[in-house]
Design a protein around this motif. Structure first.
Motif, PDB file in Angstrom:
ATOM      1  N   HIS A 263       0.825  -1.214   0.000  1.00  0.00           N
ATOM      2  CA  HIS A 263       0.000   0.000   0.000  1.00  0.00           C
ATOM      3  C   HIS A 263       0.857   1.260   0.000  1.00  0.00           C
ATOM      4  CE1 HIS A 263      -2.931   2.998   1.468  1.00  0.00           C
ATOM      5  NE2 HIS A 263      -3.824   2.249   0.853  1.00  0.00           N
ATOM      6  N   GLN A 264       1.285   1.732   1.167  1.00  0.00           N
ATOM      7  CA  GLN A 264       2.015   3.002   1.216  1.00  0.00           C
ATOM      8  C   GLN A 264       3.291   2.955   0.373  1.00  0.00           C
ATOM      9  OE1 GLN A 264       1.755   1.706   4.981  1.00  0.00           O
ATOM     10  NE2 GLN A 264      -0.381   1.839   4.365  1.00  0.00           N
ATOM     11  N   ALA A 265       4.014   1.848   0.434  1.00  0.00           N
ATOM     12  CA  ALA A 265       5.251   1.739  -0.348  1.00  0.00           C
ATOM     13  C   ALA A 265       4.973   1.780  -1.841  1.00  0.00           C
ATOM     14  CB  ALA A 265       5.989   0.454   0.027  1.00  0.00           C
ATOM     15  N   VAL A 266       3.818   1.271  -2.246  1.00  0.00           N
ATOM     16  CA  VAL A 266       3.460   1.268  -3.667  1.00  0.00           C
ATOM     17  C   VAL A 266       3.197   2.687  -4.163  1.00  0.00           C
ATOM     18  CG1 VAL A 266       1.715   0.514  -5.336  1.00  0.00           C
ATOM     19  CG2 VAL A 266       2.605  -1.099  -3.635  1.00  0.00           C
ATOM     20  N   TYR A 267       2.495   3.473  -3.372  1.00  0.00           N
ATOM     21  CA  TYR A 267       2.221   4.853  -3.786  1.00  0.00           C
ATOM     22  C   TYR A 267       3.527   5.639  -3.947  1.00  0.00           C
ATOM     23  CZ  TYR A 267      -2.872   4.663  -3.255  1.00  0.00           C
ATOM     24  OH  TYR A 267      -4.221   4.380  -3.413  1.00  0.00           O
ATOM     25  N   LEU A 268       4.460   5.465  -3.013  1.00  0.00           N
ATOM     26  CA  LEU A 268       5.724   6.183  -3.154  1.00  0.00           C
ATOM     27  C   LEU A 268       6.525   5.647  -4.340  1.00  0.00           C
ATOM     28  CD1 LEU A 268       7.254   8.505  -1.959  1.00  0.00           C
ATOM     29  CD2 LEU A 268       8.447   6.916  -0.444  1.00  0.00           C
ATOM     30  N   HIS A 269       6.425   4.343  -4.582  1.00  0.00           N
ATOM     31  CA  HIS A 269       7.078   3.747  -5.753  1.00  0.00           C
ATOM     32  C   HIS A 269       6.550   4.394  -7.036  1.00  0.00           C
ATOM     33  CE1 HIS A 269       8.720   0.591  -8.375  1.00  0.00           C
ATOM     34  NE2 HIS A 269       7.517   0.495  -8.917  1.00  0.00           N
ATOM     35  N   GLU A 270       5.225   4.566  -7.113  1.00  0.00           N
ATOM     36  CA  GLU A 270       4.627   5.201  -8.301  1.00  0.00           C
ATOM     37  C   GLU A 270       5.106   6.635  -8.452  1.00  0.00           C
ATOM     38  OE1 GLU A 270       2.797   3.824 -10.702  1.00  0.00           O
ATOM     39  OE2 GLU A 270       3.123   1.901  -9.703  1.00  0.00           O
ATOM     40  N   LEU A 271       5.264   7.333  -7.336  1.00  0.00           N
ATOM     41  CA  LEU A 271       5.737   8.713  -7.394  1.00  0.00           C
ATOM     42  C   LEU A 271       7.178   8.763  -7.917  1.00  0.00           C
ATOM     43  CD1 LEU A 271       4.756  11.590  -6.704  1.00  0.00           C
ATOM     44  CD2 LEU A 271       5.855  11.307  -4.466  1.00  0.00           C
ATOM     45  N   ILE A 272       8.015   7.868  -7.431  1.00  0.00           N
ATOM     46  CA  ILE A 272       9.401   7.810  -7.904  1.00  0.00           C
ATOM     47  C   ILE A 272       9.452   7.460  -9.391  1.00  0.00           C
ATOM     48  CG2 ILE A 272      11.578   6.544  -7.669  1.00  0.00           C
ATOM     49  CD1 ILE A 272      10.866   6.267  -4.638  1.00  0.00           C
ATOM     50  N   LYS A 273       8.585   6.502  -9.813  1.00  0.00           N
ATOM     51  CA  LYS A 273       8.513   6.147 -11.237  1.00  0.00           C
ATOM     52  C   LYS A 273       8.137   7.335 -12.106  1.00  0.00           C
ATOM     53  CE  LYS A 273       6.031   2.744 -12.604  1.00  0.00           C
ATOM     54  NZ  LYS A 273       4.941   1.727 -12.640  1.00  0.00           N
ATOM     55  N   SER A 274       7.331   8.240 -11.562  1.00  0.00           N
ATOM     56  CA  SER A 274       6.879   9.399 -12.341  1.00  0.00           C
ATOM     57  C   SER A 274       7.984  10.434 -12.523  1.00  0.00           C
ATOM     58  CB  SER A 274       5.673  10.047 -11.650  1.00  0.00           C
ATOM     59  OG  SER A 274       6.078  10.804 -10.511  1.00  0.00           O
ATOM     60  N   GLY A 275       9.093  10.239 -11.804  1.00  0.00           N
ATOM     61  CA  GLY A 275      10.206  11.171 -11.921  1.00  0.00           C
ATOM     62  C   GLY A 275      10.444  12.013 -10.688  1.00  0.00           C
ATOM     63  N   ASP A 276       9.541  11.921  -9.707  1.00  0.00           N
ATOM     64  CA  ASP A 276       9.689  12.683  -8.468  1.00  0.00           C
ATOM     65  C   ASP A 276      10.478  11.830  -7.478  1.00  0.00           C
ATOM     66  OD1 ASP A 276       9.477  13.996  -6.052  1.00  0.00           O
ATOM     67  OD2 ASP A 276       7.344  14.470  -6.262  1.00  0.00           O
ATOM     68  N   THR A 277      11.749  12.148  -7.319  1.00  0.00           N
ATOM     69  CA  THR A 277      12.630  11.351  -6.451  1.00  0.00           C
ATOM     70  C   THR A 277      12.991  12.102  -5.166  1.00  0.00           C
ATOM     71  OG1 THR A 277      14.580  12.177  -7.623  1.00  0.00           O
ATOM     72  CG2 THR A 277      13.602  10.108  -8.410  1.00  0.00           C
ATOM     73  N   SER A 278      12.138  13.029  -4.760  1.00  0.00           N
ATOM     74  CA  SER A 278      12.459  13.857  -3.594  1.00  0.00           C
ATOM     75  C   SER A 278      12.175  13.173  -2.270  1.00  0.00           C
ATOM     76  CB  SER A 278      11.678  15.180  -3.667  1.00  0.00           C
ATOM     77  OG  SER A 278      10.276  14.938  -3.726  1.00  0.00           O
ATOM     78  N   TRP A 279      11.492  11.999  -2.313  1.00  0.00           N
ATOM     79  CA  TRP A 279      11.181  11.269  -1.083  1.00  0.00           C
ATOM     80  C   TRP A 279      11.630   9.819  -1.206  1.00  0.00           C
ATOM     81  CZ3 TRP A 279       8.788  12.991   3.472  1.00  0.00           C
ATOM     82  CH2 TRP A 279       8.362  14.332   3.448  1.00  0.00           C
ATOM     83  N   THR A 280      12.018   9.254  -0.075  1.00  0.00           N
ATOM     84  CA  THR A 280      12.384   7.848  -0.020  1.00  0.00           C
ATOM     85  C   THR A 280      11.838   7.234   1.257  1.00  0.00           C
ATOM     86  OG1 THR A 280      14.225   6.300  -0.221  1.00  0.00           O
ATOM     87  CG2 THR A 280      14.571   8.233   1.169  1.00  0.00           C
ATOM     88  N   LEU A 281      11.783   5.905   1.306  1.00  0.00           N
ATOM     89  CA  LEU A 281      11.280   5.182   2.468  1.00  0.00           C
ATOM     90  C   LEU A 281      12.420   4.475   3.202  1.00  0.00           C
ATOM     91  CD1 LEU A 281       7.947   3.434   1.393  1.00  0.00           C
ATOM     92  CD2 LEU A 281       8.319   4.560   3.591  1.00  0.00           C
ATOM     93  N   ALA A 282      12.378   4.560   4.528  1.00  0.00           N
ATOM     94  CA  ALA A 282      13.189   3.708   5.395  1.00  0.00           C
ATOM     95  C   ALA A 282      12.211   2.996   6.310  1.00  0.00           C
ATOM     96  CB  ALA A 282      14.179   4.535   6.208  1.00  0.00           C
ATOM     97  N   GLY A 283      12.542   1.795   6.738  1.00  0.00           N
ATOM     98  CA  GLY A 283      11.590   1.107   7.591  1.00  0.00           C
ATOM     99  C   GLY A 283      12.201  -0.023   8.375  1.00  0.00           C
ATOM    100  N   GLY A 284      11.518  -0.387   9.438  1.00  0.00           N
ATOM    101  CA  GLY A 284      11.935  -1.512  10.265  1.00  0.00           C
ATOM    102  C   GLY A 284      10.827  -1.880  11.216  1.00  0.00           C
ATOM    103  N   ASN A 285      11.059  -2.890  12.019  1.00  0.00           N
ATOM    104  CA  ASN A 285      10.062  -3.379  12.958  1.00  0.00           C
ATOM    105  C   ASN A 285      10.460  -3.064  14.390  1.00  0.00           C
ATOM    106  OD1 ASN A 285       8.629  -4.425  10.822  1.00  0.00           O
ATOM    107  ND2 ASN A 285       9.336  -6.525  11.109  1.00  0.00           N
TER     108      ASN A 285
END
Length: 461
Positions: free
Chosen positions: A16-38
Protein backbone atom coordinates in the motif's frame (compact mmCIF):
# COMPACT_ATOMS: atom_id res chain seq x y z
CA UNK A 1 16.26 13.85 0.01
CA UNK A 2 13.29 13.64 2.38
CA UNK A 3 12.65 10.41 4.28
CA UNK A 4 9.45 8.72 5.42
CA UNK A 5 10.30 6.32 8.26
CA UNK A 6 7.83 3.45 8.55
CA UNK A 7 7.40 1.27 11.63
CA UNK A 8 6.11 -2.18 10.66
CA UNK A 9 7.32 -3.60 7.34
CA UNK A 10 4.48 -6.11 7.08
CA UNK A 11 2.54 -7.05 3.99
CA UNK A 12 0.03 -4.24 4.11
CA UNK A 13 2.58 -1.44 4.20
CA UNK A 14 4.53 -3.01 1.36
CA UNK A 15 1.39 -3.46 -0.77
CA UNK A 16 0.00 0.00 0.00
CA UNK A 17 2.02 3.00 1.22
CA UNK A 18 5.25 1.74 -0.35
CA UNK A 19 3.46 1.27 -3.67
CA UNK A 20 2.22 4.85 -3.79
CA UNK A 21 5.72 6.18 -3.15
CA UNK A 22 7.08 3.75 -5.75
CA UNK A 23 4.63 5.20 -8.30
CA UNK A 24 5.74 8.71 -7.39
CA UNK A 25 9.40 7.81 -7.90
CA UNK A 26 8.51 6.15 -11.24
CA UNK A 27 6.88 9.40 -12.34
CA UNK A 28 10.21 11.17 -11.92
CA UNK A 29 9.69 12.68 -8.47
CA UNK A 30 12.63 11.35 -6.45
CA UNK A 31 12.46 13.86 -3.59
CA UNK A 32 11.18 11.27 -1.08
CA UNK A 33 12.38 7.85 -0.02
CA UNK A 34 11.28 5.18 2.47
CA UNK A 35 13.19 3.71 5.39
CA UNK A 36 11.59 1.11 7.59
CA UNK A 37 11.94 -1.51 10.26
CA UNK A 38 10.06 -3.38 12.96
CA UNK A 39 9.70 -2.67 16.66
CA UNK A 40 9.43 -6.40 17.44
CA UNK A 41 11.65 -9.35 16.55
CA UNK A 42 9.28 -10.82 13.99
CA UNK A 43 9.25 -11.52 10.23
CA UNK A 44 12.91 -12.56 10.46
CA UNK A 45 13.02 -14.36 7.10
CA UNK A 46 11.19 -11.57 5.25
CA UNK A 47 13.32 -8.86 6.85
CA UNK A 48 16.51 -10.73 5.92
CA UNK A 49 15.29 -11.09 2.34
CA UNK A 50 14.40 -7.40 2.11
CA UNK A 51 17.78 -6.40 3.48
CA UNK A 52 19.57 -8.68 0.99
CA UNK A 53 17.53 -7.18 -1.87
CA UNK A 54 18.14 -3.56 -0.88
CA UNK A 55 14.53 -3.18 0.24
CA UNK A 56 13.05 -4.22 -3.11
CA UNK A 57 10.48 -7.00 -3.56
CA UNK A 58 7.99 -8.36 -6.07
CA UNK A 59 4.30 -7.51 -5.74
CA UNK A 60 1.63 -9.60 -7.45
CA UNK A 61 -1.81 -8.02 -7.88
CA UNK A 62 -4.91 -9.90 -8.98
CA UNK A 63 -8.17 -8.34 -10.18
CA UNK A 64 -11.64 -9.85 -9.61
CA UNK A 65 -11.54 -10.77 -13.32
CA UNK A 66 -8.39 -12.81 -12.71
CA UNK A 67 -5.82 -10.48 -14.27
CA UNK A 68 -2.38 -10.99 -12.73
CA UNK A 69 0.22 -8.20 -12.71
CA UNK A 70 3.77 -8.28 -11.36
CA UNK A 71 5.97 -5.36 -10.40
CA UNK A 72 9.22 -4.86 -8.53
CA UNK A 73 8.58 -2.27 -5.80
CA UNK A 74 11.72 -0.31 -5.00
CA UNK A 75 10.66 2.61 -2.81
CA UNK A 76 12.08 1.18 0.43
CA UNK A 77 15.73 2.23 0.18
CA UNK A 78 16.78 1.42 3.75
CA UNK A 79 15.80 -1.69 5.73
CA UNK A 80 16.65 -1.08 9.38
CA UNK A 81 17.54 -4.32 11.18
CA UNK A 82 15.76 -5.06 14.43
CA UNK A 83 17.55 -4.60 17.72
CA UNK A 84 15.97 -4.61 21.17
CA UNK A 85 17.19 -1.06 21.83
CA UNK A 86 15.60 0.15 18.55
CA UNK A 87 18.85 2.00 17.90
CA UNK A 88 18.47 2.04 14.11
CA UNK A 89 14.90 3.33 14.17
CA UNK A 90 15.74 5.95 16.79
CA UNK A 91 18.74 7.19 14.81
CA UNK A 92 16.74 7.48 11.60
CA UNK A 93 13.81 9.16 13.33
CA UNK A 94 16.12 11.73 14.89
CA UNK A 95 17.47 12.93 11.54
CA UNK A 96 16.31 16.28 10.18
CA UNK A 97 15.77 14.62 6.78
CA UNK A 98 13.05 12.38 8.27
CA UNK A 99 9.87 14.39 7.78
CA UNK A 100 7.19 11.69 8.26
CA UNK A 101 7.04 8.77 10.71
CA UNK A 102 4.31 6.34 9.65
CA UNK A 103 3.20 3.07 11.21
CA UNK A 104 1.02 -0.04 10.80
CA UNK A 105 0.56 -2.12 13.97
CA UNK A 106 -3.07 -3.44 13.57
CA UNK A 107 -6.17 -2.06 15.29
CA UNK A 108 -5.53 -3.83 18.59
CA UNK A 109 -2.02 -2.39 18.88
CA UNK A 110 -3.26 0.94 20.27
CA UNK A 111 -4.58 -0.39 23.60
CA UNK A 112 -7.43 2.12 23.76
CA UNK A 113 -10.64 1.42 25.69
CA UNK A 114 -14.14 2.58 24.75
CA UNK A 115 -13.34 6.04 26.15
CA UNK A 116 -10.05 6.26 24.26
CA UNK A 117 -8.02 5.84 27.43
CA UNK A 118 -4.91 3.68 27.49
CA UNK A 119 -5.68 0.27 28.97
CA UNK A 120 -2.72 -0.64 31.15
CA UNK A 121 -4.19 -4.08 31.82
CA UNK A 122 -2.24 -5.17 28.75
CA UNK A 123 1.00 -6.62 30.08
CA UNK A 124 3.18 -5.53 27.16
CA UNK A 125 1.96 -1.93 27.39
CA UNK A 126 2.45 -1.82 31.16
CA UNK A 127 5.93 -3.32 30.78
CA UNK A 128 6.84 -0.76 28.12
CA UNK A 129 5.70 2.06 30.38
CA UNK A 130 8.02 0.86 33.13
CA UNK A 131 10.86 0.42 30.62
CA UNK A 132 10.33 3.96 29.31
CA UNK A 133 10.43 5.32 32.87
CA UNK A 134 13.84 3.67 33.15
CA UNK A 135 14.94 5.24 29.86
CA UNK A 136 14.65 2.07 27.77
CA UNK A 137 12.65 1.72 24.52
CA UNK A 138 9.94 -0.90 24.08
CA UNK A 139 8.08 -2.76 21.36
CA UNK A 140 4.65 -1.11 21.51
CA UNK A 141 3.97 1.80 19.16
CA UNK A 142 3.82 4.33 21.98
CA UNK A 143 7.11 3.24 23.53
CA UNK A 144 8.84 3.23 20.15
CA UNK A 145 7.49 6.66 19.20
CA UNK A 146 8.40 8.05 22.62
CA UNK A 147 12.01 6.92 22.23
CA UNK A 148 12.25 8.23 18.66
CA UNK A 149 10.62 11.59 19.41
CA UNK A 150 12.72 12.13 22.53
CA UNK A 151 15.87 11.64 20.45
CA UNK A 152 14.47 13.93 17.77
CA UNK A 153 13.71 16.63 20.31
CA UNK A 154 17.20 16.32 21.80
CA UNK A 155 18.86 16.53 18.37
CA UNK A 156 16.87 19.59 17.34
CA UNK A 157 15.75 17.87 14.13
CA UNK A 158 12.55 19.88 13.85
CA UNK A 159 8.88 19.10 13.18
CA UNK A 160 7.65 15.71 11.95
CA UNK A 161 4.32 14.22 10.91
CA UNK A 162 3.04 11.09 12.67
CA UNK A 163 1.02 9.21 10.04
CA UNK A 164 -1.18 6.32 11.17
CA UNK A 165 -1.90 3.81 8.38
CA UNK A 166 -4.08 1.35 10.34
CA UNK A 167 -7.79 0.55 10.14
CA UNK A 168 -8.70 2.63 13.16
CA UNK A 169 -11.49 5.18 13.17
CA UNK A 170 -10.02 8.70 13.53
CA UNK A 171 -6.68 6.94 13.49
CA UNK A 172 -4.51 10.05 13.67
CA UNK A 173 -6.42 11.64 16.55
CA UNK A 174 -6.69 8.43 18.55
CA UNK A 175 -3.09 7.30 18.18
CA UNK A 176 -1.96 10.82 19.07
CA UNK A 177 -4.14 10.74 22.17
CA UNK A 178 -2.67 7.37 23.18
CA UNK A 179 0.86 8.65 22.64
CA UNK A 180 0.30 11.80 24.70
CA UNK A 181 -1.28 9.75 27.49
CA UNK A 182 1.76 7.45 27.48
CA UNK A 183 4.12 10.42 27.72
CA UNK A 184 2.01 11.94 30.49
CA UNK A 185 2.22 8.70 32.47
CA UNK A 186 6.00 9.01 32.17
CA UNK A 187 5.78 12.47 33.70
CA UNK A 188 7.81 13.92 30.81
CA UNK A 189 6.11 17.29 30.39
CA UNK A 190 8.96 18.61 28.26
CA UNK A 191 8.51 15.88 25.66
CA UNK A 192 4.75 16.25 25.74
CA UNK A 193 5.02 20.00 25.06
CA UNK A 194 7.49 19.32 22.23
CA UNK A 195 5.15 16.76 20.62
CA UNK A 196 2.23 19.18 20.86
CA UNK A 197 4.24 21.96 19.21
CA UNK A 198 6.22 20.02 16.61
CA UNK A 199 4.05 17.19 15.30
CA UNK A 200 0.78 16.67 13.49
CA UNK A 201 -1.24 13.46 13.28
CA UNK A 202 -3.47 13.50 10.17
CA UNK A 203 -6.38 11.09 10.03
CA UNK A 204 -6.17 8.69 7.11
CA UNK A 205 -8.17 5.90 5.52
CA UNK A 206 -6.33 3.00 3.88
CA UNK A 207 -7.68 0.15 1.79
CA UNK A 208 -6.22 -2.82 -0.04
CA UNK A 209 -6.85 -6.47 0.74
CA UNK A 210 -3.43 -8.00 1.36
CA UNK A 211 -3.43 -11.62 2.53
CA UNK A 212 -0.51 -13.09 4.40
CA UNK A 213 1.96 -14.32 1.78
CA UNK A 214 2.06 -18.07 1.18
CA UNK A 215 4.70 -20.18 -0.58
CA UNK A 216 2.34 -20.20 -3.58
CA UNK A 217 2.93 -16.47 -4.08
CA UNK A 218 6.68 -16.92 -4.27
CA UNK A 219 6.20 -19.81 -6.72
CA UNK A 220 3.86 -17.80 -8.98
CA UNK A 221 6.21 -14.81 -8.97
CA UNK A 222 9.10 -17.09 -9.93
CA UNK A 223 7.10 -18.72 -12.70
CA UNK A 224 5.83 -15.42 -14.13
CA UNK A 225 8.95 -13.28 -13.78
CA UNK A 226 11.91 -15.58 -13.21
CA UNK A 227 12.61 -13.82 -9.90
CA UNK A 228 12.88 -15.98 -6.80
CA UNK A 229 11.88 -13.57 -4.04
CA UNK A 230 11.41 -14.73 -0.42
CA UNK A 231 9.78 -11.34 0.32
CA UNK A 232 7.23 -11.53 -2.51
CA UNK A 233 3.65 -10.71 -1.62
CA UNK A 234 0.23 -10.47 -3.21
CA UNK A 235 -2.71 -8.08 -3.00
CA UNK A 236 -5.90 -7.27 -4.83
CA UNK A 237 -5.84 -4.79 -7.71
CA UNK A 238 -8.01 -2.26 -5.81
CA UNK A 239 -6.11 0.34 -3.78
CA UNK A 240 -7.20 3.51 -1.97
CA UNK A 241 -5.65 6.04 0.41
CA UNK A 242 -7.44 9.12 1.71
CA UNK A 243 -5.42 11.49 3.92
CA UNK A 244 -6.26 14.63 5.84
CA UNK A 245 -3.89 17.20 4.35
CA UNK A 246 -2.24 18.34 7.57
CA UNK A 247 1.52 17.76 7.57
CA UNK A 248 4.09 19.35 9.85
CA UNK A 249 7.14 19.27 7.55
CA UNK A 250 5.96 18.76 3.99
CA UNK A 251 4.84 15.60 2.22
CA UNK A 252 5.20 13.73 -1.07
CA UNK A 253 3.01 14.91 -3.97
CA UNK A 254 0.80 11.84 -3.45
CA UNK A 255 -2.16 13.45 -5.18
CA UNK A 256 -0.32 12.98 -8.49
CA UNK A 257 -0.44 9.18 -8.07
CA UNK A 258 -4.02 8.73 -6.91
CA UNK A 259 -4.00 9.50 -3.18
CA UNK A 260 -7.02 11.58 -2.17
CA UNK A 261 -5.82 14.54 -0.09
CA UNK A 262 -8.86 15.96 1.70
CA UNK A 263 -9.94 18.34 4.45
CA UNK A 264 -11.78 15.56 6.30
CA UNK A 265 -11.61 11.77 5.90
CA UNK A 266 -14.73 11.16 8.00
CA UNK A 267 -17.22 10.07 5.30
CA UNK A 268 -14.63 7.87 3.56
CA UNK A 269 -13.53 6.38 6.86
CA UNK A 270 -17.05 5.58 8.03
CA UNK A 271 -17.97 3.98 4.72
CA UNK A 272 -14.83 1.87 4.71
CA UNK A 273 -14.99 0.78 8.34
CA UNK A 274 -18.69 -0.03 8.37
CA UNK A 275 -19.29 -1.25 4.81
CA UNK A 276 -15.99 -3.00 4.22
CA UNK A 277 -14.29 -3.90 7.50
CA UNK A 278 -17.44 -4.98 9.35
CA UNK A 279 -18.69 -6.91 6.31
CA UNK A 280 -15.31 -8.62 6.02
CA UNK A 281 -15.57 -9.80 9.64
CA UNK A 282 -19.16 -10.95 9.10
CA UNK A 283 -18.10 -13.17 6.21
CA UNK A 284 -15.07 -14.51 8.09
CA UNK A 285 -17.08 -15.48 11.18
CA UNK A 286 -20.00 -16.94 9.21
CA UNK A 287 -17.65 -18.67 6.77
CA UNK A 288 -15.72 -20.33 9.59
CA UNK A 289 -18.97 -21.55 11.15
CA UNK A 290 -19.98 -23.01 7.78
CA UNK A 291 -16.66 -24.81 7.36
CA UNK A 292 -14.98 -22.53 4.84
CA UNK A 293 -11.32 -21.52 5.08
CA UNK A 294 -11.33 -18.56 2.66
CA UNK A 295 -13.22 -15.28 2.39
CA UNK A 296 -14.16 -15.79 -1.27
CA UNK A 297 -15.88 -19.09 -0.40
CA UNK A 298 -18.17 -17.38 2.10
CA UNK A 299 -18.83 -14.47 -0.25
CA UNK A 300 -19.95 -16.88 -2.98
CA UNK A 301 -22.29 -18.59 -0.48
CA UNK A 302 -25.70 -17.00 -1.12
CA UNK A 303 -26.83 -17.20 2.50
CA UNK A 304 -23.66 -15.65 3.91
CA UNK A 305 -23.57 -13.00 1.19
CA UNK A 306 -27.16 -12.05 2.08
CA UNK A 307 -26.21 -11.65 5.76
CA UNK A 308 -23.55 -9.15 4.72
CA UNK A 309 -25.77 -7.45 2.11
CA UNK A 310 -28.66 -7.03 4.57
CA UNK A 311 -26.40 -5.65 7.29
CA UNK A 312 -25.19 -2.92 4.96
CA UNK A 313 -28.49 -2.21 3.22
CA UNK A 314 -30.93 -2.35 6.13
CA UNK A 315 -28.98 -0.77 8.97
CA UNK A 316 -25.69 0.81 7.87
CA UNK A 317 -26.51 2.82 4.74
CA UNK A 318 -29.35 4.63 6.58
CA UNK A 319 -26.85 5.68 9.28
CA UNK A 320 -24.38 7.09 6.75
CA UNK A 321 -26.85 8.89 4.48
CA UNK A 322 -26.33 11.56 3.17
CA UNK A 323 -22.80 10.83 1.97
CA UNK A 324 -20.51 12.07 -0.82
CA UNK A 325 -20.06 8.38 -1.66
CA UNK A 326 -22.56 6.22 -3.59
CA UNK A 327 -22.95 3.78 -0.71
CA UNK A 328 -24.97 1.15 -2.58
CA UNK A 329 -22.37 1.06 -5.35
CA UNK A 330 -19.58 0.90 -2.74
CA UNK A 331 -21.34 -2.06 -1.07
CA UNK A 332 -21.46 -3.92 -4.38
CA UNK A 333 -17.79 -3.16 -5.15
CA UNK A 334 -16.81 -4.47 -1.71
CA UNK A 335 -18.67 -7.76 -2.20
CA UNK A 336 -17.17 -8.10 -5.68
CA UNK A 337 -13.69 -7.63 -4.20
CA UNK A 338 -14.33 -10.18 -1.47
CA UNK A 339 -15.51 -12.73 -4.02
CA UNK A 340 -12.15 -12.73 -5.84
CA UNK A 341 -11.02 -16.39 -5.61
CA UNK A 342 -7.44 -15.58 -6.58
CA UNK A 343 -6.86 -13.55 -3.41
CA UNK A 344 -7.40 -16.59 -1.19
CA UNK A 345 -7.70 -14.36 1.86
CA UNK A 346 -8.14 -16.57 4.90
CA UNK A 347 -10.94 -16.45 7.43
CA UNK A 348 -8.21 -16.81 10.05
CA UNK A 349 -6.65 -13.47 9.10
CA UNK A 350 -9.92 -11.56 8.84
CA UNK A 351 -11.63 -13.11 11.88
CA UNK A 352 -8.87 -12.09 14.30
CA UNK A 353 -9.24 -9.31 16.89
CA UNK A 354 -13.02 -9.51 17.25
CA UNK A 355 -12.78 -7.76 20.62
CA UNK A 356 -11.43 -4.70 18.80
CA UNK A 357 -13.56 -5.01 15.68
CA UNK A 358 -16.97 -5.22 17.35
CA UNK A 359 -16.55 -1.94 19.26
CA UNK A 360 -14.72 -0.30 16.37
CA UNK A 361 -16.66 -1.49 13.33
CA UNK A 362 -20.11 -2.60 14.51
CA UNK A 363 -21.18 -0.87 17.74
CA UNK A 364 -21.47 2.60 16.10
CA UNK A 365 -24.24 1.29 13.82
CA UNK A 366 -25.96 -0.43 16.76
CA UNK A 367 -25.79 2.79 18.78
CA UNK A 368 -27.08 5.05 16.01
CA UNK A 369 -29.94 2.73 15.05
CA UNK A 370 -31.03 2.39 18.67
CA UNK A 371 -30.84 6.17 19.16
CA UNK A 372 -33.20 6.52 16.19
CA UNK A 373 -35.54 3.84 17.64
CA UNK A 374 -34.91 1.83 14.48
CA UNK A 375 -34.55 -1.92 14.04
CA UNK A 376 -31.14 -3.49 14.64
CA UNK A 377 -32.15 -6.94 13.38
CA UNK A 378 -29.64 -7.04 10.53
CA UNK A 379 -26.63 -5.48 12.29
CA UNK A 380 -27.22 -7.66 15.38
CA UNK A 381 -26.42 -10.70 13.26
CA UNK A 382 -22.73 -9.71 13.22
CA UNK A 383 -22.07 -9.84 16.97
CA UNK A 384 -24.32 -12.91 17.15
CA UNK A 385 -22.08 -14.61 14.59
CA UNK A 386 -19.03 -13.65 16.63
CA UNK A 387 -20.59 -15.11 19.78
CA UNK A 388 -21.23 -18.41 17.99
CA UNK A 389 -17.64 -18.26 16.70
CA UNK A 390 -16.41 -17.55 20.25
CA UNK A 391 -18.38 -20.51 21.59
CA UNK A 392 -16.75 -22.76 19.02
CA UNK A 393 -13.35 -21.35 20.01
CA UNK A 394 -14.24 -22.03 23.67
CA UNK A 395 -14.83 -25.69 22.77
CA UNK A 396 -11.52 -25.87 20.89
CA UNK A 397 -13.25 -26.40 17.56
CA UNK A 398 -11.90 -23.52 15.47
CA UNK A 399 -9.70 -25.16 12.77
CA UNK A 400 -6.96 -22.57 13.17
CA UNK A 401 -5.35 -20.43 15.88
CA UNK A 402 -7.54 -17.46 16.84
CA UNK A 403 -5.56 -14.30 17.70
CA UNK A 404 -7.12 -11.42 19.63
CA UNK A 405 -4.90 -8.89 21.40
CA UNK A 406 -7.83 -7.15 23.11
CA UNK A 407 -9.54 -10.30 24.41
CA UNK A 408 -9.23 -11.51 27.99
CA UNK A 409 -9.41 -15.29 27.39
CA UNK A 410 -10.70 -15.97 30.91
CA UNK A 411 -13.54 -13.46 30.46
CA UNK A 412 -14.37 -14.90 27.03
CA UNK A 413 -14.50 -18.45 28.40
CA UNK A 414 -16.73 -17.21 31.25
CA UNK A 415 -19.20 -15.74 28.74
CA UNK A 416 -19.39 -19.07 26.95
CA UNK A 417 -19.91 -20.96 30.23
CA UNK A 418 -22.63 -18.60 31.55
CA UNK A 419 -26.18 -19.85 32.08
CA UNK A 420 -27.27 -17.32 29.43
CA UNK A 421 -24.25 -16.75 27.15
CA UNK A 422 -26.13 -14.17 25.05
CA UNK A 423 -26.93 -12.01 28.08
CA UNK A 424 -23.37 -12.35 29.40
CA UNK A 425 -22.00 -11.44 25.97
CA UNK A 426 -24.32 -8.42 25.65
CA UNK A 427 -23.20 -7.21 29.09
CA UNK A 428 -19.50 -7.13 28.15
CA UNK A 429 -18.36 -3.51 28.29
CA UNK A 430 -15.16 -4.22 26.35
CA UNK A 431 -17.33 -5.21 23.40
CA UNK A 432 -20.34 -2.90 23.73
CA UNK A 433 -19.22 0.03 25.90
CA UNK A 434 -22.14 2.10 27.13
CA UNK A 435 -24.60 -0.17 25.28
CA UNK A 436 -23.62 -3.13 27.46
CA UNK A 437 -26.71 -4.71 28.99
CA UNK A 438 -29.10 -2.38 27.13
CA UNK A 439 -32.47 -4.16 27.01
CA UNK A 440 -33.08 -3.68 23.29
CA UNK A 441 -29.57 -4.91 22.51
CA UNK A 442 -30.04 -8.03 24.65
CA UNK A 443 -33.38 -8.78 22.97
CA UNK A 444 -31.98 -8.27 19.48
CA UNK A 445 -28.94 -10.44 20.22
CA UNK A 446 -31.17 -13.24 21.55
CA UNK A 447 -33.22 -13.10 18.34
CA UNK A 448 -30.11 -12.92 16.14
CA UNK A 449 -28.45 -15.75 18.06
CA UNK A 450 -31.46 -17.98 17.43
CA UNK A 451 -31.09 -17.27 13.70
CA UNK A 452 -27.36 -17.98 13.87
CA UNK A 453 -28.00 -21.23 15.77
CA UNK A 454 -30.33 -22.31 12.98
CA UNK A 455 -27.67 -21.36 10.41
CA UNK A 456 -25.05 -23.39 12.30
CA UNK A 457 -27.34 -26.42 12.60
CA UNK A 458 -27.96 -26.43 8.87
CA UNK A 459 -24.52 -25.41 7.64
CA UNK A 460 -21.99 -26.61 10.20
CA UNK A 461 -19.55 -29.14 8.73
Amino acid sequence: MNTMLHLGLGSFHRAHQAVYLHELIKSGDTSWTLAGGNTRADMAETMAALAAQGGAYMLETISPAGEHRYERIASIRQVIPYSADLAGLIAEGAKASTKIISFTVTEAGYYLDAKNRLDLNFADLAADLQAAKAGRPGSTIYAALTAILRARMDSGAGPVTLLNCDNLRHNGERSRSGLLQFVELLGDTGLRDWIEANTTSPNAMVDRITPRPTPDVRARVLSATGVDDPAALMGESFIQWVIEDRFAAGRPAWETVGVEMVASVDPYEEAKIRLLNATHSCIAWAGTLAGYLYIHEGTHDAEIRKLAFDYVTDDTIPCLTPSPIDLAAYRDIVLDRFSNPAIRDTNQRVAMDGYSKIPGFIVPTLRERLAANASIASVAMLPALFLAYLQRWHRGQIPYVYQDQAMDPAAAHAICEAADPVAAFAADRVLFGTLAGEERLVTALHDASARVADFVRRRSP
